[in-house]
Design an enzyme around this catalytic site. Structure first.
Site, PDB file in Angstrom:
ATOM      1  N   GLU A  44       0.839  -1.202   0.000  1.00  0.00           N
ATOM      2  CA  GLU A  44       0.000   0.000   0.000  1.00  0.00           C
ATOM      3  C   GLU A  44       0.875   1.254   0.000  1.00  0.00           C
ATOM      4  O   GLU A  44       1.867   1.350   0.741  1.00  0.00           O
ATOM      5  CB  GLU A  44      -0.866  -0.051   1.265  1.00  0.00           C
ATOM      6  CG  GLU A  44      -1.781   1.118   1.486  1.00  0.00           C
ATOM      7  CD  GLU A  44      -2.591   0.973   2.772  1.00  0.00           C
ATOM      8  OE1 GLU A  44      -3.602   1.657   2.920  1.00  0.00           O
ATOM      9  OE2 GLU A  44      -2.201   0.151   3.650  1.00  0.00           O
ATOM     10  N   LYS A 111      -9.234   1.846  -2.346  1.00  0.00           N
ATOM     11  CA  LYS A 111      -9.498   1.266  -1.030  1.00  0.00           C
ATOM     12  C   LYS A 111     -10.896   1.647  -0.558  1.00  0.00           C
ATOM     13  O   LYS A 111     -11.327   2.800  -0.699  1.00  0.00           O
ATOM     14  CB  LYS A 111      -8.439   1.765  -0.042  1.00  0.00           C
ATOM     15  CG  LYS A 111      -8.449   1.113   1.322  1.00  0.00           C
ATOM     16  CD  LYS A 111      -7.227   1.568   2.128  1.00  0.00           C
ATOM     17  CE  LYS A 111      -7.160   0.931   3.500  1.00  0.00           C
ATOM     18  NZ  LYS A 111      -5.933   1.329   4.234  1.00  0.00           N
ATOM     19  N   CYS A 163      -5.218  -3.537   2.608  1.00  0.00           N
ATOM     20  CA  CYS A 163      -4.986  -3.455   4.056  1.00  0.00           C
ATOM     21  C   CYS A 163      -6.277  -3.539   4.875  1.00  0.00           C
ATOM     22  O   CYS A 163      -6.829  -4.611   5.043  1.00  0.00           O
ATOM     23  CB  CYS A 163      -4.185  -2.201   4.388  1.00  0.00           C
ATOM     24  SG  CYS A 163      -3.365  -2.284   6.008  1.00  0.00           S
ATOM     25  N   SER A 191       0.738  -2.127   7.327  1.00  0.00           N
ATOM     26  CA  SER A 191       0.253  -2.584   8.634  1.00  0.00           C
ATOM     27  C   SER A 191       1.377  -2.456   9.650  1.00  0.00           C
ATOM     28  O   SER A 191       2.413  -3.107   9.524  1.00  0.00           O
ATOM     29  CB  SER A 191      -0.216  -4.038   8.516  1.00  0.00           C
ATOM     30  OG  SER A 191      -0.631  -4.542   9.758  1.00  0.00           O
ATOM     31  N   LYS A 197       1.773  -9.661  16.407  1.00  0.00           N
ATOM     32  CA  LYS A 197       0.709  -9.337  15.455  1.00  0.00           C
ATOM     33  C   LYS A 197       0.708 -10.307  14.276  1.00  0.00           C
ATOM     34  O   LYS A 197      -0.329 -10.540  13.655  1.00  0.00           O
ATOM     35  CB  LYS A 197       0.877  -7.899  14.956  1.00  0.00           C
ATOM     36  CG  LYS A 197      -0.276  -7.392  14.104  1.00  0.00           C
ATOM     37  CD  LYS A 197      -0.050  -5.940  13.722  1.00  0.00           C
ATOM     38  CE  LYS A 197      -1.222  -5.407  12.903  1.00  0.00           C
ATOM     39  NZ  LYS A 197      -1.001  -3.993  12.509  1.00  0.00           N
ATOM     40  N   LYS A 572       2.882  15.517  30.350  1.00  0.00           N
ATOM     41  CA  LYS A 572       4.186  14.901  30.121  1.00  0.00           C
ATOM     42  C   LYS A 572       4.157  14.011  28.880  1.00  0.00           C
ATOM     43  O   LYS A 572       5.094  14.019  28.076  1.00  0.00           O
ATOM     44  CB  LYS A 572       4.616  14.074  31.339  1.00  0.00           C
ATOM     45  CG  LYS A 572       4.997  14.885  32.562  1.00  0.00           C
ATOM     46  CD  LYS A 572       5.566  13.975  33.643  1.00  0.00           C
ATOM     47  CE  LYS A 572       6.014  14.770  34.859  1.00  0.00           C
ATOM     48  NZ  LYS A 572       6.591  13.897  35.910  1.00  0.00           N
TER      49      LYS A 572
END
Length: 612
Positions: A44, A111, A163, A191, A197, A572
């Site tokens: 992609e 897409k 994707c 991705s 994953k 922070k």
């Protein structure tokens, strides 16, 4: 007719590196041709890079991408090429794959679903395409089909899920492609990497190939493209629910090409590695790409001898070791722009010395143990090691304030102030070293500290990049023990023998991180529910009281502490140095979790917890 030979090509791209991006695509096409591929699919947005951010919103950027496509087309003789790029029509931008067959542009597939969770904000840039819709795009005097398209090559009918299209369950385009009787579905992806994953992807690709009764080919982008997200370059092919091929992830190469011959059912997938391996490989690649793409000369690190800075030091050493092993010494040096004549018989260790400079910045509250831990580790890795004390600077700051306010500062009254000035005083001098070396200063904050603000702004948060800010402390402590043994890093023995401590209070106070906060094993469980799963304080308590042996009142205390510290320390997190996304979630508001800087701090929700 011979079976179709397809190639999936992953590339390490960089936004605005037009020439480099095009050259890597051309080299991958040449490699695919050499291996007699009939069709090659790129990831992609391979022409521009996925991480182009608001450049996608400009008019000129998608136009430049199309001009790069025009340069690419003449190199596609004798092969079919599918490559990703943005296309603008009026005020809308579409995320597309261009299909070029034997030097002729056959069409653009758009897409249909945008990724809008976690690190992704695609609706900011792109408009989803409607299923079944096809129009004609006028380009270079021709009308090119654009939209929901499929194609044919050598008797094979193929289509695309881009994707996020594949992650949309029962509404995903794959079901409609099945109805159109495609033989092959490509999934060109950008991705982001996260530890483990790949297991989710494997399940998805296996399910897709079986459910849609087709070959399913997945190809992902590669490398630390634009600073935060790392892409693992995964390539997968499946048929009938079985993975037929898989490459090894997170390569240091500019590109990888994997060839599959359809009809050949031989299975030869690369193994799935442990989470610990994924962490070090992704971090190493992320540091390598950040170093060379920022055109910096190396890294500088304030090495305390504790877990966080020691982890980062080892990651830099692993970057050198793994990069040299994969690329070879000459190519590694070329990619980082370094010319060097080696003087020792251990070029990796010598190279670490050229690229990593460390400094132990002690105070009267520092121990001999942490100094020895830092020195031993630096020497074992080959890093340059300096040491100095900052007591004189701390005293100077403290005396000026005492004179101004007319009283002495004491640990009883001014604990946080006296801790912070030590951490903050270390920052200017280590920045000087980074500037002198034209190097990147590595910040040492971890995700657990980011959760609760257990960090000194403009102190240990100072840095150009924060490599472990998306990783929890519980994992880091575990990983260091793994790394000592599995990576053969004996210099970690002293680090692993120490109890994590900030060493900012007098030594007789025996300060430890977990005493200041809570057990890290519990902190990560509270974080998982409160931040990853977005649970309320009440939900968090109800779920954890059955999972831990803690007294309910003590558990409530820890949960209240977490939520209060979380809400008051968003400012922070807004200022943390850029960090790599390495886990399933992180707390960086620029990439994963947004939270108001000012809020009511869960006070009502915490009062309800007290009423139980």
């Amino acid at each position: 007719m011979n079976p179709l030979r397809i190639a999936c090509a992953t590339v390490n791209q960089t936004p605005l590196d037009w020439e480099g991006n095009l050259n890597r695509i051309l080299k991958a096409i040449a490699a695919a041709k050499e291996q007699r591929a009939d069709l090659v699919c790129f990831p992609e947005l391979a022409i521009t890079g996925y991480g182009s951010e608001d450049l996608f919103l400009s008019y000129w950027y998608p136009q430049k991408a199309l001009s790069q496509l025009a340069k690419l087309i003449p190199y596609c003789q004798g092969i079919t090429v599918a490559v990703g790029l943005p296309v603008r029509m009026a005020d809308k931008v579409y995320n597309t794959v261009a299909v070029i067959e034997n030097g002729i542009l056959k069409g653009f597939v758009a897409k249909q679903f945008m990724a809008i969770d976690g690190v992704h904000y695609e609706f900011r840039w792109f408009t989803p395409w409607q299923a079944h819709e096809v129009i004609q795009l006028e380009w270079q005097g021709e009308k090119i089909p654009f939209g929901d398209l499929t194609f044919h090559l050598q008797g094979i009918h193929y289509g695309f899920e881009i994707c996020e299209d594949a992650w949309r369950g029962p509404v995903r385009p794959g079901y409609r492609l099945r109805d159109r009787k495609v033989d092959l579905i490509f999934n060109p992806s950008a991705s982001h990497f996260a530890m483990k994953k790949t297991l989710e992807r494997k399940e998805l690709i296996e399910f897709s190939s079986k459910t849609f009764d087709c070959y399913y080919a997945y190809v992902n982008l590669l490398g630390n493209e634009s600073g935060r997200m790392i892409f693992d370059g995964e390539i997968l092919l499946a048929k009938d629910g079985n993975i037929l091929g898989r490459n090894q992830l997170l390569s240091f190469q500019d590109f990888q090409v994997l060839i599959f011959t359809l009809e050949n059912k031989e299975q030869n997938p690369a193994p799935i590695q442990a989470k610990e391996w994924e962490f070090v490989q992704a971090s190493s690649l992320g540091l390598f790409d950040y170093l060379r793409k920022s055109k910096s000369k190396g890294f500088v690190l304030s090495l305390s001898g504790g877990a966080d800075s020691s982890t980062i030091a080892v990651l830099v050493a692993e970057m050198v070791s793994r990069g040299v092993d994969e690329l070879g010494l000459e190519k590694f040096l070329e990619k980082i722009g370094l010319v060097h004549s080696f003087q020792t018989e251990d070029p990796k260790k010598e190279l670490v010395g050229l690229l990593l400079t460390t400094a132990y910045q002690g105070t009267r509250n520092s121990s001999e143990d942490t100094f020895n831990s830092a020195k031993t580790l630096a020497e074992s890795l080959g890093a340059k090691f300096y040491s100095w004390t900052i007591d004189e600077e701390v005293s100077s700051y403290t005396e000026k304030i005492e004179k101004a306010i007319g009283r002495k500062l004491t640990w009883e009254k001014d604990d946080i102030t006296l801790q912070n000035i030590q951490a903050r005083t270390r920052s200017p001098i280590i920045w000087m070293l980074a500037n002198l070396n034209q190097a990147l200063l590595l910040s040492t904050s971890n995700r657990s500290e980011g959760d609760v603000g257990y960090t000194t702004m403009d102190g240990d948060t100072s840095g150009s990049i924060s490599p472990i800010a998306a990783v929890d402390k519980h994992f880091i402590i575990h990983w260091l023990k793994w790394a000592e043994k599995e990576l053969d890093r004996p210099g970690l023995a002293a680090v692993n023998s120490l109890t994590p401590t900030a060493e900012l209070r007098p030594l007789e106070n025996t300060q430890t991180d977990e005493t200041d906060l809570m057990p890290y094993s519990l902190l990560v469980e509270i974080e998982r529910l409160a931040i990853r799963d977005r649970r309320s304080p009440m939900d968090t308590f109800e779920l954890l009281k059955t999972e831990t042996d803690l007294d309910p009142e003590q558990l409530k205390g820890y949960i209240k502490k977490f939520f209060r510290l979380w809400s008051r320390n968003q400012w922070k997190r807004e200022r943390l140095a850029p960090s790599f996304h390495l886990d399933e979630f992180n707390v960086d508001p620029k990439t994963w979790y947004r939270f108001p800087i000012l809020s009511g701090g869960f006070e009502e929700e915490l009062r309800q917890l007290d009423q139980l």
